[in-house]
Design a protein around this motif. Structure first.
Motif, mmCIF file in Angstrom:
data_model
loop_
_atom_site.group_PDB
_atom_site.id
_atom_site.type_symbol
_atom_site.label_atom_id
_atom_site.label_comp_id
_atom_site.label_asym_id
_atom_site.label_seq_id
_atom_site.Cartn_x
_atom_site.Cartn_y
_atom_site.Cartn_z
ATOM 1 N N LYS A 82 0.833 -1.209 0.000
ATOM 2 C CA LYS A 82 0.000 0.000 0.000
ATOM 3 C C LYS A 82 0.862 1.251 0.000
ATOM 4 O O LYS A 82 0.509 2.264 -0.608
ATOM 5 C CB LYS A 82 -0.930 0.006 1.217
ATOM 6 C CG LYS A 82 -2.138 -0.919 1.078
ATOM 7 C CD LYS A 82 -3.255 -0.502 2.025
ATOM 8 C CE LYS A 82 -4.239 -1.559 2.383
ATOM 9 N NZ LYS A 82 -5.008 -2.219 1.409
ATOM 10 N N ASN A 135 -2.693 0.778 -6.802
ATOM 11 C CA ASN A 135 -3.439 0.662 -5.556
ATOM 12 C C ASN A 135 -4.188 -0.681 -5.485
ATOM 13 O O ASN A 135 -5.278 -0.819 -6.016
ATOM 14 C CB ASN A 135 -4.422 1.827 -5.445
ATOM 15 C CG ASN A 135 -5.210 1.759 -4.161
ATOM 16 O OD1 ASN A 135 -4.790 1.113 -3.199
ATOM 17 N ND2 ASN A 135 -6.360 2.405 -4.138
ATOM 18 N N PHE A 151 -6.241 -2.434 -3.382
ATOM 19 C CA PHE A 151 -6.878 -2.074 -2.125
ATOM 20 C C PHE A 151 -7.486 -3.242 -1.388
ATOM 21 O O PHE A 151 -7.699 -3.186 -0.191
ATOM 22 C CB PHE A 151 -7.938 -0.995 -2.349
ATOM 23 C CG PHE A 151 -8.855 -1.320 -3.496
ATOM 24 C CD1 PHE A 151 -9.995 -2.077 -3.321
ATOM 25 C CD2 PHE A 151 -8.548 -0.888 -4.789
ATOM 26 C CE1 PHE A 151 -10.824 -2.382 -4.381
ATOM 27 C CE2 PHE A 151 -9.383 -1.191 -5.857
ATOM 28 C CZ PHE A 151 -10.527 -1.931 -5.661
#
Lengths: 247, 194
Positions: free
Chosen positions: B169, B175, B177
């Motif tokens: 991260k 990204n 997530f």
């Protein structure tokens, strides 16, 4: 109805398969006994002669894979073909999965081949019965028996070849579930001595093998040499002949 | 951009994969499961060329399942990995090789040990204590080198994966997530949250 394997008789029998089994009932006896710590296979040789090179050839007991051996009864040439086939099957499995083939699967593959010869091709069935002794990590030590029809079964103790019925009933009487390998060897030798034609056992007429686990937990196969068989027979007071019969 | 990771512990394997399915600049799906249950105690994580991945994974899964049905026993992790590797090795010299990266994780019920295999499209296979595929591997392997040991408990392994995910991260430009995290042990395969 005898002429073709691929035809049923009116009574629903496959005569060629039955005739194949008849051929086996004239062959030398082979028996196997499953013990808690291993398996014994003992067999009576039919081809005995002073001239036979005993140390290099085996007539009855063969290694199929690191974890499986077999005893044979029937037409030796047919047996050789099937043994070669099953060795290839075992190696093929090792090639694909990186592990030794589980015993029952090897038996099944061989039986599938034998069954094929009772249904198509128009070729006669194989005139051989096998006793398979093996070990795998799924079911431990196992003993199987297959016949020319392609049927197989798992056994605690079984017998094929000549006098197999009387040997089977002797085994039934004396086998107990927690038998050790040591006791099984003695039982095998005793039963063979009672069912064989000759009066005394000797290493000339016997093949003897055991399958067990060594100290590191790996499967170990021991095919007894003639002098080891003689020593074994002496231990059990069953013979161990020193005189060789004149030919 | 896809990321797969596997960590073996004392008697389990922890696996995780990112859950985004993206093509070029667009994220098409954000809850994709990039794993396939081969049998009760074996799981395979896959990434690579789209189409090849699912096709190959399902092919392996169906074959492993067939073995279990035919023979009444399930393939061990080693056997499943050897079989898979061989399929990839054969595919490599065919007209169109499968372009897939895999992690095969499993618990061997015959020896009661966990196993993890790193496999790629060239048919290389290695049994490893921990592994990763994708760019994310460059960031995570050093963390695993530092903190992994053979007797990890499940909680320690969860912490370890958390460390890896946090590193991604903060340092990985893409990204990622969300992750699907699963545990494979003697009771089977189950999804967990960390």
């Amino acid at each position: 109805y005898d002429a073709r394997t691929t035809i049923f008789s009116p009574e629903g029998r496959l005569y060629q398969v039955e005739y194949a089994m008849e051929a086996i009932s004239h062959a030398g006896t082979a028996l196997g006994i499953l013990a808690s710590d291993g398996i014994v296979i003992a067999a009576e040789k039919k081809v005995t002669s002073k001239l036979l090179e005993q140390t290099t050839t085996s007539e009855k007991i063969y290694l199929l894979n690191d974890n499986v051996i077999c005893g044979v009864a029937g037409i030796t040439a047919d047996a050789n073909y099937l043994i070669n086939y099953s060795r290839q099957i075992a190696q093929n499995y090792l090639y694909t999965y990186g592990e030794d083939i589980p015993v029952e699967q090897l038996v099944q593959r061989l039986c599938d081949l034998k069954q094929g010869y009772t249904q198509y091709g128009g070729l006669r069935p194989f005139g051989v019965s096998f006793i398979y002794a093996g070990h795998d990590s799924h079911y431990g030590f196992q003993l199987y028996h297959s016949d020319p029809s392609g049927n197989y079964g798992g056994w605690k103790a079984t017998c094929i070849g000549a006098n197999n019925a009387s040997a089977q009933s002797l085994l039934k009487q004396d086998y107990k579930d927690e038998i050790t390998l040591k006791e099984a060897r003695e039982l095998a030798a005793k039963v063979l001595s009672k069912t064989m034609d000759s009066t005394t056992l000797s290493s000339e007429k016997l093949e003897f093998a055991t399958l067990s686990l060594n100290d590191e937990g790996k499967v170990s196969y021991h095919l007894y040499k003639p002098d080891e068989i003689d020593a074994l027979l002496k231990d059990f007071d069953l013979g161990g002949a020193q005189d060789r019969p004149t030919e | 951009m896809e990321f797969l990771i596997g960590i073996t512990g004392k008697d389990f394997v922890l696996t995780a994969a990112d859950t985004s399915a993206a093509r070029s600049i667009t994220v098409m799906k954000s809850n994709e499961d990039k794993s396939c249950d081969l049998n009760k105690h074996n799981i395979m994580l896959y990434s690579g060329e789209s189409g090849d991945t699912v096709n190959f994974a399902e092919y392996i899964q169906r074959n492993v399942r067939l073995y279990g049905i035919r023979n009444g026993i399930e393939l061990t992790p080693k056997a499943a990995a050897t079989f898979t590797r061989k399929e990839l090795a054969t595919s490599l010299r065919s007209r169109h090789p499968y372009s897939v990266f895999l992690l095969i994780a499993g618990y061997d019920i015959t020896t009661s040990k966990p196993h993890l295999y790193w496999i790629d499209y060239l048919g290389s296979s290695a049994e490893v204590p921990f592994a990763a595929h994708g760019y994310g591997a460059y960031y995570c392997l050093s963390i695993l080198d530092r903190y992994h040991h053979p007797n990890l408990t499940l909680d320690e392994a969860k912490d370890l994966i958390k460390k890896c995910i946090n590193e991604l991260k903060s340092r990985f430009i893409v990204n990622l997530f969300d992750f699907k995290i699963k545990v494979t042990d003697q009771d089977g395969i189950r999804e967990i949250t960390i």
